[in-house]
Design an enzyme around this catalytic site. Structure first.
Site, PDB file in Angstrom:
ATOM      1  N   THR A 154       0.885  -1.170   0.000  1.00 16.07           N
ATOM      2  CA  THR A 154       0.000   0.000   0.000  1.00 16.07           C
ATOM      3  C   THR A 154       0.919   1.215   0.000  1.00 16.07           C
ATOM      4  OG1 THR A 154      -0.127   0.167   2.419  1.00 16.07           O
ATOM      5  CG2 THR A 154      -1.791  -1.197   1.333  1.00 16.07           C
ATOM      6  N   HIS A 155       0.547   2.262  -0.727  1.00 18.64           N
ATOM      7  CA  HIS A 155       1.395   3.452  -0.870  1.00 18.64           C
ATOM      8  C   HIS A 155       2.778   3.081  -1.427  1.00 18.64           C
ATOM      9  CE1 HIS A 155      -1.567   5.584   1.639  1.00 18.64           C
ATOM     10  NE2 HIS A 155      -1.531   4.513   2.423  1.00 18.64           N
ATOM     11  N   SER A 276      17.911   0.049 -25.811  1.00 20.75           N
ATOM     12  CA  SER A 276      18.277   1.459 -25.886  1.00 20.75           C
ATOM     13  C   SER A 276      19.216   1.684 -27.060  1.00 20.75           C
ATOM     14  CB  SER A 276      18.962   1.887 -24.588  1.00 20.75           C
ATOM     15  OG  SER A 276      19.620   3.131 -24.738  1.00 20.75           O
ATOM     16  N   LYS A 282      20.262  -2.108 -21.602  1.00 20.93           N
ATOM     17  CA  LYS A 282      18.869  -1.824 -21.279  1.00 20.93           C
ATOM     18  C   LYS A 282      17.904  -2.864 -21.867  1.00 20.93           C
ATOM     19  CE  LYS A 282      17.267   1.039 -19.365  1.00 20.93           C
ATOM     20  NZ  LYS A 282      16.842   2.370 -19.837  1.00 20.93           N
ATOM     21  N   ASN A 284      13.790  -2.674 -21.866  1.00 22.70           N
ATOM     22  CA  ASN A 284      12.710  -1.781 -21.460  1.00 22.70           C
ATOM     23  C   ASN A 284      11.324  -2.405 -21.623  1.00 22.70           C
ATOM     24  OD1 ASN A 284      14.652   0.249 -21.010  1.00 22.70           O
ATOM     25  ND2 ASN A 284      14.557   0.869 -23.166  1.00 22.70           N
ATOM     26  N   GLU A 289       4.644   0.606 -20.732  1.00 22.75           N
ATOM     27  CA  GLU A 289       4.675   2.060 -20.736  1.00 22.75           C
ATOM     28  C   GLU A 289       3.696   2.635 -21.765  1.00 22.75           C
ATOM     29  OE1 GLU A 289       8.758   3.014 -21.372  1.00 22.75           O
ATOM     30  OE2 GLU A 289       9.400   2.228 -19.425  1.00 22.75           O
ATOM     31  N   TYR A 316     -30.516  16.898 -35.049  1.00 22.11           N
ATOM     32  CA  TYR A 316     -29.176  16.673 -35.588  1.00 22.11           C
ATOM     33  C   TYR A 316     -28.476  18.004 -35.800  1.00 22.11           C
ATOM     34  CZ  TYR A 316     -25.249  15.070 -38.335  1.00 22.11           C
ATOM     35  OH  TYR A 316     -23.971  14.815 -38.764  1.00 22.11           O
ATOM     36  N   GLN A 321     -20.702  15.251 -36.358  1.00 19.88           N
ATOM     37  CA  GLN A 321     -19.713  14.594 -37.212  1.00 19.88           C
ATOM     38  C   GLN A 321     -18.480  14.218 -36.390  1.00 19.88           C
ATOM     39  OE1 GLN A 321     -19.052  15.990 -41.342  1.00 19.88           O
ATOM     40  NE2 GLN A 321     -16.922  16.333 -40.738  1.00 19.88           N
ATOM     41  N   LYS A 324     -17.426  10.254 -34.505  1.00 22.99           N
ATOM     42  CA  LYS A 324     -16.900   9.003 -35.055  1.00 22.99           C
ATOM     43  C   LYS A 324     -15.402   8.803 -34.843  1.00 22.99           C
ATOM     44  CE  LYS A 324     -19.287  10.138 -38.704  1.00 22.99           C
ATOM     45  NZ  LYS A 324     -20.381  10.821 -37.971  1.00 22.99           N
TER      46      LYS A 324
END
Length: 467
Positions: A154-155, A276, A282, A284, A289, A316, A321, A324
């Site tokens: 928690t936290h 990287s 690295k 990743n 993300e 209308y 328009q 969508k």
């Protein structure tokens, strides 16, 4: 080829035409518009407005146009204002003047509302299938960790030991709620607007319920003005996708933490990570993300549509328009994110040794001491204080709870007898969690069985015909 213009002496200005055009994004509604046109043609024939031969020719032309659209042989041009204009052009090219009869009794207002409902109901099933796939991947990972101890947080601080399978299943339940919301949404979206015309219905003897039935809707509209102005189904769909995006983002955030050097609880497969351009070492968690990042995009689509709708008078308005592109973008975004997350989760390796080692760190067994005192009739308020004093002592001496001597236990409180040591293990803490829904291995196994069955039911629902 405009579907309007008889009362105008000149054509639209170029600036208006460029602003007005929507065919570059609403073309994906083409096959749904053709399906609605078939149903409308049959209703016109039933009303005596098309004779059997005309109906046959129109249906054959629509079938041919449908194939041409699917194969890419028929495409919109720069002169087509929207999907409806383009398809009418295609029909007129095949039928001549007869193609113009199909426009009777309908407007672009009820057409587009119908097309968008058909499109979203269709794609909602595909979205549900992908959500169920991710839920299944999480569930299968959880099945391998029904008794793997982990440090619950928690936290982002060590709190109490949990079973890692329980943690993984905690990400499944929001997805199941997302699926519930999609199904609930589908019930409300299953209302056909076709036959409402521009706003007032039609003076022709049409049969909106027959059209609704043919197109797989539960019922037809009850109020023609509401039918063409209602975009609740768009806003609600975007809410479902935005909340789903938030759930995916939270999962992504946890994977980022789990795979960091500081945690090191999970190792991602090379196929679902990136490197990287400058640092050779690295690895990743880019998928996780990107899942976080895409949530903002999904939330933005919802805000955009709600803002567009909030001040519109009935019925209308051209503002609509803008309904969508946000839903198209939400579907496109999730169709990329969900399979990538599913692959990442299904192939990740859980570092059981590191989880088990981290489970008791940070005095995470302190609550077990307090509960042990409560079982010996010490009021919890007092038990909390006593346990806090014990933790403070350990913090000063830089030792763990089970390393305190019997004499020091007694000095903290006469209630702390050596018997307290029997609860100062992770295994005993987890074994004590026997109530339904808790993190003990038994309840987690029960939960896993229920969730596995639910995920399978959602796969079945997503694959079933729309009705």
């Amino acid at each position: 080829m405009r579907l309007w213009g008889g009362r105008f002496e000149t054509g639209p200005a170029e600036a208006l035409a460029r602003l007005s055009v929507s065919v570059h994004f609403d073309w994906r509604l083409a096959r749904y518009d053709i399906a609605a046109s078939r149903a409308h043609a049959r209703v016109l024939a039933a009303a005596g407005l098309l004779d059997p031969d005309e109906l046959g020719e129109i249906l054959a032309a629509l079938d041919d146009l449908d194939v041409a659209v699917e194969t890419g042989q028929f495409r919109p041009t720069i002169e087509d204002e929207d999907v409806h204009t383009a398809l009418e052009r295609g029909l007129l090219e095949r039928l001549g003047a007869l193609g113009g009869k199909l426009r009777a009794g309908r407007s672009r207002n009820d057409q587009v509302a119908t097309d968008l409902r058909l499109y979203l109901r269709d794609h909602a099933r595909g979205l549900a299938q992908q959500i169920a796939d991710l839920a299944q991947a999480l569930t299968e990972q959880a099945a391998g960790h029904v008794d793997t101890p982990a440090p619950g947080l928690t936290h982002v601080q060590h709190a109490q030991p949990v079973v890692f399978g329980h943690w993984l299943l905690a990400h499944v339940h929001p997805l199941l709620r997302d699926l519930d919301r999609l199904r609930d949404w589908d019930v409300r979206a299953a209302v056909s607007p076709l036959g409402a015309g521009a706003l007032a219905g039609s003076g022709l003897p049409l049969d909106p319920p027959a059209v609704a039935k043919e197109l797989g809707f539960r019922e037809s509209f009850a109020n023609s003005m509401d039918a063409v102005s209602d975009r609740d189904f768009v806003a609600e769909f975007l809410f479902v996708t935005a909340l789903l995006g938030v759930h995916l983002s939270r999962l992504g955030e946890e994977v980022v933490l789990w795979t960091s050097h500081e945690f090191g609880w999970v190792e991602l497969d090379d196929a679902f990570t990136t490197g990287s351009s400058i640092m050779p070492q690295k690895k990743n968690a880019d998928i996780a993300e990107l899942a976080r990042g895409k949530a903002g995009r999904l939330i933005g689509g919802l805000v955009s549509v709600l803002t567009m709708l909030k001040g519109l008078p009935l019925t209308y308005d051209r503002d609509m328009q803008e309904d969508k592109e946000p839903v198209f973008d939400a579907i496109d975004t999730l169709s990329l994110v969900l399979p990538a997350l599913t692959g990442m989760i299904s192939t990740m390796t859980v570092r059981v040794d590191r989880l088990a080692k981290a489970a008791p760190v940070g005095f995470s067994l302190a609550t077990e001491v307090a509960d042990w005192l409560v079982r010996r009739s010490v009021p919890f308020r007092s038990a909390h204080e006593i346990t806090g004093q014990l933790v403070a002592l350990c913090a000063v001496r830089e030792c763990e709870l089970d390393e305190v001597s019997d004499d020091d236990l007694a000095k903290v409180s006469p209630h702390l007898t050596p018997d307290v040591r029997q609860v100062l293990t992770v295994s005993s803490a987890l074994a004590a969690r026997t109530t339904p829904g808790s993190t003990g291995p038994g309840p987690v196994a029960d939960q896993l069985a229920v969730v596995t069955e639910q995920v399978q039911k959602w796969h079945t629902w997503a694959a079933a015909p729309i009705s």
